[in-house]
Design a protein around this motif. Structure first.
Motif, PDB file in Angstrom:
ATOM      1  N   ARG A  19       0.823  -1.217   0.000  1.00 63.12           N
ATOM      2  CA  ARG A  19       0.000   0.000   0.000  1.00 63.12           C
ATOM      3  C   ARG A  19       0.860   1.272   0.000  1.00 63.12           C
ATOM      4  O   ARG A  19       0.348   2.363   0.204  1.00 63.12           O
ATOM      5  CB  ARG A  19      -0.934  -0.016   1.207  1.00 63.12           C
ATOM      6  N   LYS A  20       2.186   1.097  -0.177  1.00 60.91           N
ATOM      7  CA  LYS A  20       3.156   2.196  -0.204  1.00 60.91           C
ATOM      8  C   LYS A  20       3.234   2.937   1.122  1.00 60.91           C
ATOM      9  O   LYS A  20       3.479   4.133   1.170  1.00 60.91           O
ATOM     10  CB  LYS A  20       2.901   3.148  -1.371  1.00 60.91           C
ATOM     11  N   ARG A  21       3.034   2.192   2.182  1.00 62.56           N
ATOM     12  CA  ARG A  21       3.257   2.731   3.524  1.00 62.56           C
ATOM     13  C   ARG A  21       4.649   2.306   3.977  1.00 62.56           C
ATOM     14  O   ARG A  21       5.166   1.278   3.550  1.00 62.56           O
ATOM     15  CB  ARG A  21       2.193   2.237   4.489  1.00 62.56           C
ATOM     16  N   ILE A  22       5.203   3.092   4.880  1.00 63.23           N
ATOM     17  CA  ILE A  22       6.583   2.913   5.313  1.00 63.23           C
ATOM     18  C   ILE A  22       6.625   2.251   6.692  1.00 63.23           C
ATOM     19  O   ILE A  22       5.894   2.648   7.600  1.00 63.23           O
ATOM     20  CB  ILE A  22       7.297   4.277   5.349  1.00 63.23           C
ATOM     21  N   TRP A  23       7.527   1.282   6.835  1.00 63.25           N
ATOM     22  CA  TRP A  23       7.705   0.574   8.101  1.00 63.25           C
ATOM     23  C   TRP A  23       8.526   1.432   9.053  1.00 63.25           C
ATOM     24  O   TRP A  23       9.590   1.940   8.698  1.00 63.25           O
ATOM     25  CB  TRP A  23       8.444  -0.738   7.855  1.00 63.25           C
ATOM     26  N   ILE A  24       8.036   1.595  10.293  1.00 60.61           N
ATOM     27  CA  ILE A  24       8.805   2.242  11.353  1.00 60.61           C
ATOM     28  C   ILE A  24       8.653   1.443  12.646  1.00 60.61           C
ATOM     29  O   ILE A  24       7.644   0.773  12.859  1.00 60.61           O
ATOM     30  CB  ILE A  24       8.404   3.720  11.595  1.00 60.61           C
TER      31      ILE A  24
END
Length: 156
Positions: A19-24
């Motif tokens: 979903r083009k979210r970034i892992w943090i």
């Protein structure tokens, strides 16, 4: 002559899900709500990309075969530690970090993430929208994270 020798050499990974979210991850060693993307120092004789894969697996449990390299930041980015941390982190040897950054696609599923690693660095993790990322990061890394979002914008 540059002052690069005053900075610890390292790498970082901006990991995107489908979903083009970034892992943090939320740092385990900070009482504040300190989130960051996976990153770490380069060992002697180690290449940056190999370091990125090693650090990602050490911090998230995600093995290299579940990661696809998409892009690399065209230049090394740096951040300075706040003065109060300079004498504490890395034995006071470094002013900050000078990092190679990679944008990667996560090919696995949520169950492939395991932050309960041998030497855990995070006590929680989540996927975030790129626009929300800088506000979740400790202030001294925010400019670097904004730069990464700009550098990788075409993929986000």
């Amino acid at each position: 002559m540059t002052d690069d020798h005053l900075y610890r050499r390292g790498v970082g990974v901006m990991l995107l899900n489908a979903r083009k979210r970034i892992w943090i991850g939320r740092r385990i060693d900070n009482s504040d709500d300190a989130w960051q993307m996976p990153q770490g120092g380069i060992d002697a004789g180690e290449e940056p990309w190999a370091t990125a894969l090693r650090e990602l697996e050490e911090e998230t449990g995600i093995p290299p075969h579940l990661v696809e390299r998409v892009a690399e930041c065209p230049e090394r980015l740096r951040y300075d530690l706040p003065p109060k941390l300079r004498g504490i982190l890395w034995g006071g040897k470094w002013k900050g970090q000078l990092q190679d950054w990679y944008l990667c696609r996560f090919l696995g599923s949520e169950s492939d993430v395991n932050i309960a690693t041998k030497h855990p660095e995070f006590n929680d993790w989540k996927w975030v929208e790129p626009s929300a990322l800088p506000d979740l990061i400790v202030p001294f890394k925010r400019d670097l994270y904004r730069r990464l979002i700009a550098e990788f914008a075409e993929y986000l």
